[in-house]
Design an enzyme around this catalytic site. Structure first.
Site, short mmCIF file in Angstrom:
data_model
loop_
_atom_site.label_atom_id
_atom_site.label_comp_id
_atom_site.label_asym_id
_atom_site.label_seq_id
_atom_site.Cartn_x
_atom_site.Cartn_y
_atom_site.Cartn_z
N HIS A 99 0.87 -1.18 0.00
CA HIS A 99 0.00 0.00 0.00
C HIS A 99 0.91 1.24 0.00
O HIS A 99 2.03 1.19 0.52
CB HIS A 99 -0.86 0.10 1.26
CG HIS A 99 -1.78 -1.04 1.53
ND1 HIS A 99 -1.37 -2.20 2.14
CD2 HIS A 99 -3.12 -1.18 1.32
CE1 HIS A 99 -2.41 -3.01 2.29
NE2 HIS A 99 -3.48 -2.42 1.80
N ASP A 102 2.23 2.12 3.42
CA ASP A 102 3.27 1.24 3.97
C ASP A 102 4.66 1.73 3.65
O ASP A 102 5.60 1.50 4.42
CB ASP A 102 3.17 -0.18 3.39
CG ASP A 102 1.80 -0.77 3.45
OD1 ASP A 102 1.10 -0.52 4.45
OD2 ASP A 102 1.43 -1.49 2.50
N ASP A 307 -5.01 -13.01 10.49
CA ASP A 307 -3.91 -12.90 9.51
C ASP A 307 -2.67 -13.69 9.92
O ASP A 307 -1.55 -13.16 9.95
CB ASP A 307 -3.54 -11.42 9.30
CG ASP A 307 -4.57 -10.67 8.49
OD1 ASP A 307 -5.23 -11.30 7.64
OD2 ASP A 307 -4.72 -9.45 8.69
#
Length: 434
Positions: A99, A102, A307
């Site tokens: 992203h 990030d 996750d």
């Protein structure tokens, strides 16, 4: 070079009998499976956000990791990139994903965000000239900043819609410049918390217009990659408009986008939607919109999106079975949208998490390939539907009418009896391979 991974060797394939933690035991990039190198089948990608931007927090506690690039501005962003490409090289990872938020520090406004992104993209480009690692996909973070608390493309404020659209434009530019093979749209807050303040019709129209603009811009600049949407049912929003693969397809079909956009399917999101990973993959392939996957797992006791790295070979194998059956990846791949646990503080934990996951996926791929090449499951599936190959069945589908079919049932004395689905036998066959 940094010293973050100092003392950790580059990982090589040593086989299942090796006791070396810093080695691949099942993932052999050059092993040929169904006529293709394993690396080319799996197309592994490292997720920049979980590996380098995640601070170790959870809903009940903040940062546990102490990374030297945290809070370091542009200098920290470049140090983070140095460490990232070192890790890519240690793992031999063919791809990464990111992203915008990030990889670049947050600026005071859109102009500063854009300058920061462009600077780090140039830094990436120089590193990629010396690395085998390519960009699988880029995306824009349209959910973390407080401006997006009510969504981005579906926000009731047109200025936020505009800011989001401008941000996506810069991220597509970045992805295009770095040779990315896909661009992902994840509507992290494209949904609602309460219907008391939500206009569902308007938000759907606005989201569709946003997607059309993305597609139009892709073609305008000559970006050859695939546009992907990542479904998720809820969390953080109470209800998200990209609930699952079928919901996304219905939306794309409604607004004439079904030939332009495919899906990036995450295992954890599939579970949150009440499905299995393989269901979502099979649904996408049957609808012609399969693109890529985010490989991870949830903790089934928690009930939320944890996750975690995959560690269940049978679960992974059935997903790759559906992918191989559909012909495998084209522009997509296996992105590890997974993060180490907040107690896993050491740099080696980051390496070993990926190494273990790559081994699990390799085992799953080989099991799936063996089952597909054996052919028993597909032969049983074909036999179950064999009746539809008869001439009268084909005619019924092509031009049958209710009264005509009723007349044939009476004339021929059709009185069918149910036949076993043989599920247990098929499960036993599957278990021979996993």
């Amino acid at each position: 070079m940094s010293d973050f991974f100092k003392g950790i060797p580059a990982l090589r394939y040593e086989g299942p009998d090796s006791a070396n933690d810093f080695a691949f035991h099942h993932y052999n990039p050059d092993e040929v499976v169904m006529g293709k190198r394993m690396e080319d089948h799996l197309r592994f990608a490292v997720a920049y956000w979980h590996s380098f931007a995640y601070e170790g927090g959870d809903p009940f506690g903040g940062r546990t990791f102490q990374r030297p690039w945290f809070d370091g501005g542009m200098a920290g962003a470049k140090q983070k990139a140095d460490v990232a490409f070192e890790m890519f090289d240690l793992l031999g990872a063919p791809f990464f994903c990111f992203h915008d938020a990030d990889v670049r520090p947050e600026g005071a406004d859109f102009a500063e965000n854009t300058r920061n992104l462009e600077e780090i993209v140039d830094y990436f480009a120089a590193k990629m000239e010396r690395s085998k690692t390519r960009l699988l996909w880029g995306t824009a973070n349209l959910f973390t900043n407080r401006r997006y608390m009510a969504g981005a493309a579906t926000n009731p404020d047109p200025d936020i819609f505009a800011f989001a659209a401008a941000t996506v434009k810069t991220c597509i530019d970045a992805t295009h410049k770095l040779g990315g093979e896909n661009y992902v749209l994840w509507g992290g807050r494209e949904g609602y918390e309460t219907l008391l303040n939500t206009d569902l019709g308007a938000e759907a129209e606005h989201m569709a217009r946003f997607l059309h603009m993305v597609v139009d811009y892709k073609h305008k600049i000559g970006f050859k990659g695939t546009i992907l949407i990542e479904p998720k049912p809820q969390e953080p929003s109470k209800h998200q408009y990209d609930y699952d693969v079928s919901t996304v397809y219905g939306f794309l079909k409604r607004f004439g986008l079904e030939n332009e956009i495919r899906v990036n399917i995450e295992q954890g999101h599939a579970i949150l939607a009440g499905h299995s990973f393989e269901h979502e993959i099979a649904m996408a392939t049957s609808l012609g919109i399969f693109g890529s996957i985010d490989m991870n797992r949830n903790d089934y006791q928690s009930g939320w999106d944890t996750d975690q790295f995959p560690n269940n070979v049978p679960e992974v194998a059935v997903a790759y079975y559906e992918i191989l059956k559909a012909g495998g990846f084209t522009t997509g791949g296996t992105n590890f949208d997974a993060r180490i646990r907040r107690q896993s503080l050491d740099p080696e934990d980051l390496i070993l998490a990926h190494a273990g996951a790559m081994d699990v996926c390799a085992r799953g791929l080989k099991a799936a390939a063996a089952a597909l090449e054996d052919g028993s499951l597909e032969a049983a599936r074909k036999a179950r539907y064999a009746g539809w190959e008869r001439a009268e069945a084909q005619e019924m589908l092509a031009s049958g009418t209710l009264d005509g079919i009723a007349a044939r049932v009476l004339k021929d004395g059709i009185n069918p009896q149910p036949k076993s689905g043989r599920q247990e036998r098929l499960e036993n066959i599957w278990n021979r391979f996993v």
